[in-house]
Scaffold this active site. Sequence first.
Site, short mmCIF file in Angstrom:
data_model
loop_
_atom_site.label_atom_id
_atom_site.label_comp_id
_atom_site.label_asym_id
_atom_site.label_seq_id
_atom_site.Cartn_x
_atom_site.Cartn_y
_atom_site.Cartn_z
N ARG A 52 9.42 -23.89 101.90
CA ARG A 52 10.49 -23.87 102.91
C ARG A 52 11.84 -23.58 102.25
O ARG A 52 12.68 -22.85 102.79
CB ARG A 52 10.51 -25.20 103.68
N LYS A 151 17.10 -24.51 106.35
CA LYS A 151 17.60 -25.86 106.04
C LYS A 151 18.87 -25.71 105.23
O LYS A 151 18.87 -25.82 104.00
CB LYS A 151 16.52 -26.65 105.30
N GLU A 184 14.83 -32.52 119.01
CA GLU A 184 14.48 -33.38 117.87
C GLU A 184 15.48 -34.52 117.79
O GLU A 184 16.22 -34.77 118.74
CB GLU A 184 14.42 -32.57 116.57
#
Length: 297
Positions: A52, A151, A184
């Site tokens: 990721r 991210k 979320e």
Amino acid sequence: MASQIFLDGEFVDRENAKLSVFDHGLLYGDGIFEGIRAYDGNVFKLAEHIRRLYDSAKSILLDIPYSQVEMAELVCETVRRNHLSSAYIRLVVTRGTGDLGLNPYTCHGARVFIIAEQLAMFSSSLYEEGIKTVTSPTRRNRTDALNPKIKTLNYLNNILIKMEALAAGANEAIVLNSEGYVVEGSGENIFIVRDGVITTPPCYLGALEGITRATIIDLALELGLTVREQSFTRHDVYVADEVFLTGTAAEMVPVVECDDRTIGDGTPGPITKRLHQVFQLCTRRDGMKAYPQEAIS
Ligand code: PMP
């Protein structure tokens, strides 16, 4: 002993781990990161976290000066150097030192640091009893503005949302996207359970593709439970039998209240408790498996 931080090729004491004020990670949030955990000496899902990180780097055209294998080894070495058996690991790559303008091409190369420390996001009683949440007035960044799959170090959206939760006397906030669908938490994925069916929002609504989320889905399927990825609204949270959040830092935490509505009977439900048990086993059992060299290209 002072904790040892990996910084640009060497391990330094915490007080010597310093970056320039001209680093674009600091000036603009121009960089990426991973939060990773080690359990009983083994780094959990390391290959997935490394993947990721490199996906985020590719997306923002950031060259990381290590191969994925080297980076995975640096993460493990940081845990070892700090003599930690269980740890929260923060792996950060910034765009590096540049000039004051936005232009990232003035930067002299990515800076990499890795911190490994103890961290519990909530008190142990909250993991037992469940947390109180509110839905936040601040919506998640739109995917066409700043894709939450990346991210990035730009976490101001998440921070404002966390502040709103704390200002409301809650432990955490549940975030909606600009269409009003639940996405979320401030830094966790969300699951609801109703009539035995587990539902989590599809990530394209604006959530990070959580590694804990994927683990929980796998474990639930292994237990023979029904899992759906489907959009839902805050009404569905209010009337759920069970709600829980997942994330590397938060691990798996039950939610027993949202916007003054009691979830279920106000205590963590049976599916949440069962999944929590198997999640804890899995983090200990799969640590080694979670670092398969061959899975990192
Ligand atoms: N959503 C956001 C916004 C997060 O920051 C995190 C934690 N990194 C998560 C979800 C959970 O992801 P993971 O399980 O991979 O830690």
